[in-house]
Design a protein around this motif. Structure first.
Motif, short mmCIF file in Angstrom:
data_model
loop_
_atom_site.label_atom_id
_atom_site.label_comp_id
_atom_site.label_asym_id
_atom_site.label_seq_id
_atom_site.Cartn_x
_atom_site.Cartn_y
_atom_site.Cartn_z
N TYR A 238 11.39 8.67 6.30
CA TYR A 238 9.89 7.87 7.42
C TYR A 238 9.45 9.00 8.26
O TYR A 238 8.91 8.96 8.68
N ASP B 75 13.76 0.93 5.38
CA ASP B 75 14.30 0.53 4.86
C ASP B 75 15.07 1.24 3.93
O ASP B 75 16.00 1.02 3.13
N ASN C 291 8.63 0.20 7.15
CA ASN C 291 8.23 1.44 7.17
C ASN C 291 7.41 1.79 5.71
O ASN C 291 6.47 2.62 5.98
N ASP C 292 7.81 1.21 4.51
CA ASP C 292 7.50 1.42 2.66
C ASP C 292 7.67 2.57 2.65
O ASP C 292 6.51 3.89 2.05
N GLN D 81 9.70 0.69 -3.46
CA GLN D 81 8.51 -0.14 -4.17
C GLN D 81 9.55 -0.08 -5.97
O GLN D 81 9.90 -0.72 -7.30
N THR E 282 8.47 -5.30 2.52
CA THR E 282 8.16 -4.22 3.62
C THR E 282 7.55 -4.85 4.53
O THR E 282 5.98 -4.65 4.07
N LYS F 237 4.56 -2.08 5.96
CA LYS F 237 3.99 -0.32 5.49
C LYS F 237 3.09 0.30 6.78
O LYS F 237 2.46 -0.45 7.49
N ASN G 71 1.80 3.64 8.11
CA ASN G 71 0.73 4.55 6.99
C ASN G 71 0.88 5.86 7.96
O ASN G 71 0.37 6.19 8.77
N THR H 219 -0.55 -2.35 10.87
CA THR H 219 0.40 -2.33 9.46
C THR H 219 0.53 -3.19 8.55
O THR H 219 -0.58 -4.42 9.32
N VAL I 42 3.54 -5.38 2.85
CA VAL I 42 3.44 -4.93 1.43
C VAL I 42 4.34 -6.19 0.88
O VAL I 42 5.72 -6.49 0.90
#
Length: 333
Positions: free
Chosen positions: A78, A246, A273-274, A279, A287, A289, A291, A321, A324
């Motif tokens: 991240y 994550d 954080n995604d 995934q 999580t 997301k 960007n 945010t 997801v």
């Protein structure tokens, strides 16, 4: 001035890989470590893209100050993603830059720079130190106590509300928290993460905060593993966890599986954080997301606007945010 061929030879990768990395091709399947090495070699060898060679002269000279070490960037990509997004935005604006660690500041470059982009968390002492070199500083992904500076941040309160509201909608009233804390070398000061702060407040208001379910270490996969293992080994644990990032969640996955439990049948987990691997783990991680590309673009836009206008009043930009939803959580209703 280096060529793509020279960078490829030094990095030990193909010409195509270097070209696609330097052009920020998101479809390229290459590790973050390799990307980082290519960018660092390109910077070291003063590589300039063909587009920039043909464009107008460099507009500004700025400094990027990293709040996290190389090891921390690799343990939690991240941080690396934010820095690369900032570098991408600077290149697109034809702005020259130099990257330095916060414990290895180059005072001459800081003083002569048109502006500074400080990425990550900094202690009050570190903020004051930066301030002595340059007054045009944008803090990226942190909000210092000093209100003289611009900053680009995420509302962690909204992040926590999204996570906990979702888990409660699935029937989880007892929820655990696994997080980290930033400490600063040689200093007493510590930075309490806002995710932990708002988690405690939210659960207290609900009357369901259980301190035995809250564990804090460092923001690494190994810490996520150790903290989750400690809770599970106690024999008293909730069926849902919010994990601060994550990378820690990946470590927590391992502890759950070693205990013979199944995600999400036995334990639901939500990260934050995604990052790119979220995934692809099994099951795919639910999580929040953040960007990072938007963070980088906004920070650079803010710095350019401040430089051009000569503005002294500070601005704080809070970016949105989104939750997801994947397969790591299950309803118990």
């Amino acid at each position: 001035m280096a060529t793509i061929k020279e960078i490829a030879e030094k990095a030990g990768v193909s010409l195509a890989t270097v070209s696609r990395v330097l052009n920020y091709d998101d479809t390229l399947n290459v590790s973050d470590t390799t990307k980082k090495r290519i960018f660092e070699i390109a910077q070291e060898m003063e590589y300039v893209t063909t587009k920039n060679r043909k464009s107008k002269k460099v507009l500004y000279q700025v400094c990027i100050v990293k709040g996290y070490s190389e090891k921390e960037e690799l343990e939690d990509t991240y941080y690396l993603s934010i820095r690369l997004s900032v570098e991408k935005a600077l290149k697109e604006e034809n702005i020259d830059y130099v990257v330095m660690a916060k414990d290895e500041l180059i005072s001459e470059k800081l003083r002569t720079a048109d502006g500074v982009l400080a990425i990550g968390v900094f202690s009050n002492k570190e903020v004051e130190n930066l301030k002595t070199f340059n007054s045009d500083i944008i803090f990226v992904d942190s909000d210092p106590d000093d209100e003289d500076f611009d900053c680009v941040v995420i509302s962690m309160r909204k992040v926590v509300n999204k996570v906990l509201s979702y888990l409660i909608s699935l029937g989880h009233n007892e929820i655990g928290y696994i997080g980290g804390i930033d400490s600063f070398n040689g200093e007493e000061e510590k930075y309490i993460d806002y995710r932990e702060r708002w988690f405690r407040e939210y659960m207290k208001e609900k009357g369901t905060l259980n301190e035995n379910y809250v564990k804090v270490g460092s923001f690494t996969p190994s810490s996520g593993y150790e903290l989750m293992k400690k809770i599970l080994d106690s024999g008293d644990f909730p069926r849902a966890f919010f994990v601060a990032n994550d990378s820690m969640a990946i470590g927590a996955y391992r502890a759950v599986m070693e205990k013979g439990l199944v995600i999400p049948d036995d334990i639901s987990i939500i990260g934050c954080n995604d990052i790119s691997t979220a995934q692809f783990i099994v099951p795919p991680l639910t999580t929040v997301k953040i960007n990072t590309n938007y963070i980088g673009e906004t920070a650079v836009e803010l710095l350019v606007e401040r430089i051009k206008s000569g503005r002294k009043a500070s601005k704080k930009i809070v970016l949105p945010t989104s939750l997801v939803v994947r397969e790591s959580c299950k309803s118990i209703l």
